[in-house]
Design a protein around this motif. Structure first.
Motif, PDB file in Angstrom:
ATOM      1  N   ARG A   1     -15.886  13.724 -24.391  1.00  0.00           N
ATOM      2  CA  ARG A   1     -17.236  13.782 -24.388  1.00  0.00           C
ATOM      3  C   ARG A   1     -17.902  12.654 -24.417  1.00  0.00           C
ATOM      4  O   ARG A   1     -17.320  12.738 -25.772  1.00  0.00           O
ATOM      5  CB  ARG A   1     -17.459  15.756 -24.651  1.00  0.00           C
TER       6      ARG A   1
ATOM      7  N   ASP B   1     -24.222  15.017 -22.669  1.00  0.00           N
ATOM      8  CA  ASP B   1     -23.599  16.438 -21.334  1.00  0.00           C
ATOM      9  C   ASP B   1     -22.418  15.623 -20.714  1.00  0.00           C
ATOM     10  O   ASP B   1     -22.562  16.115 -19.627  1.00  0.00           O
ATOM     11  CB  ASP B   1     -24.828  16.131 -20.699  1.00  0.00           C
ATOM     12  N   GLU B   2     -21.331  14.410 -20.315  1.00  0.00           N
ATOM     13  CA  GLU B   2     -20.850  14.399 -19.332  1.00  0.00           C
ATOM     14  C   GLU B   2     -19.338  13.637 -20.166  1.00  0.00           C
ATOM     15  O   GLU B   2     -19.504  14.292 -21.051  1.00  0.00           O
ATOM     16  CB  GLU B   2     -21.342  13.044 -19.173  1.00  0.00           C
TER      17      GLU B   2
ATOM     18  N   GLY C   1     -22.017  23.314 -22.167  1.00  0.00           N
ATOM     19  CA  GLY C   1     -23.777  22.418 -22.309  1.00  0.00           C
ATOM     20  C   GLY C   1     -23.607  20.767 -21.282  1.00  0.00           C
ATOM     21  O   GLY C   1     -24.779  21.064 -21.141  1.00  0.00           O
ATOM     22  N   CYS C   2     -22.481  20.634 -20.968  1.00  0.00           N
ATOM     23  CA  CYS C   2     -21.944  19.700 -20.104  1.00  0.00           C
ATOM     24  C   CYS C   2     -22.229  19.474 -18.716  1.00  0.00           C
ATOM     25  O   CYS C   2     -22.354  21.158 -17.996  1.00  0.00           O
ATOM     26  CB  CYS C   2     -20.459  19.233 -20.102  1.00  0.00           C
ATOM     27  N   THR C   3     -23.290  18.956 -18.344  1.00  0.00           N
ATOM     28  CA  THR C   3     -23.785  18.758 -16.400  1.00  0.00           C
ATOM     29  C   THR C   3     -22.628  18.347 -15.549  1.00  0.00           C
ATOM     30  O   THR C   3     -22.302  18.621 -14.335  1.00  0.00           O
ATOM     31  CB  THR C   3     -25.186  18.909 -16.398  1.00  0.00           C
TER      32      THR C   3
ATOM     33  N   ASN D   1     -22.996  22.223 -12.698  1.00  0.00           N
ATOM     34  CA  ASN D   1     -24.594  23.280 -12.781  1.00  0.00           C
ATOM     35  C   ASN D   1     -24.295  24.064 -11.941  1.00  0.00           C
ATOM     36  O   ASN D   1     -23.452  24.327 -11.265  1.00  0.00           O
ATOM     37  CB  ASN D   1     -25.597  22.523 -12.747  1.00  0.00           C
TER      38      ASN D   1
END
Length: 138
Positions: free
Chosen positions: A39, A45-46, A79-81, A136
């Motif tokens: 992470r 978020d990646e 919460g990673c997108t 998402n």
């Protein structure tokens, strides 16, 4: 720059310190597959996937798919997108694998054998095909 295979010590380290993003598949105490992902500290978020490895005798059995699914589930829960990885531009097997797993080959500055390639992505002279999986879930 020489390239060296990961060792059992490396996989032990990943499995014990980064188990949420570095799942390892083991049968009879033998490592048969692993995903090494991290992470981002700068863009939390990646998730960057550094390595995906499956023992040759166990390829085609869904091990990489299962391990990557484990990482993407963790990423979504936190919460990673975006999950992304890179590959050598001429690695056609990897290209087909990433696409079959839902990754998109991101636009590059040139196309090589049907693969979008970004020049110097991993440093001077280290061109890479970049793949992204959108996490998402709207």
């Amino acid at each position: 720059m020489p390239s060296f295979a990961r060792t059992h010590s490396d996989y032990w380290l990943y499995a014990n310190l980064f188990s949420s993003t570095c799942p390892v598949a083991i049968i009879d105490e033998d490592v048969i597959g692993a995903v090494i992902a991290f992470r981002s500290q700068d863009k939390p978020d990646e998730i960057y996937v550094q390595d995906v490895a499956t023992h040759p005798e166990h390829r085609g059995k869904g091990i990489a798919r299962t391990l990557l699914s484990t990482v993407s589930e963790y990423a979504i829960q936190h919460g990673c997108t975006r999950m992304y990885l890179t590959s050598e531009p001429d690695n056609g097997v990897a290209h087909r694998t990433w696409l079959s797993l839902g990754f998109l080959n991101l636009p590059g500055d040139r196309v090589q054998d049907g693969v979008e390639v970004i020049a110097d992505f991993k440093g001077p002279g280290r061109d890479r095909a970049v793949y992204q999986l959108d996490l998402n879930r709207e």
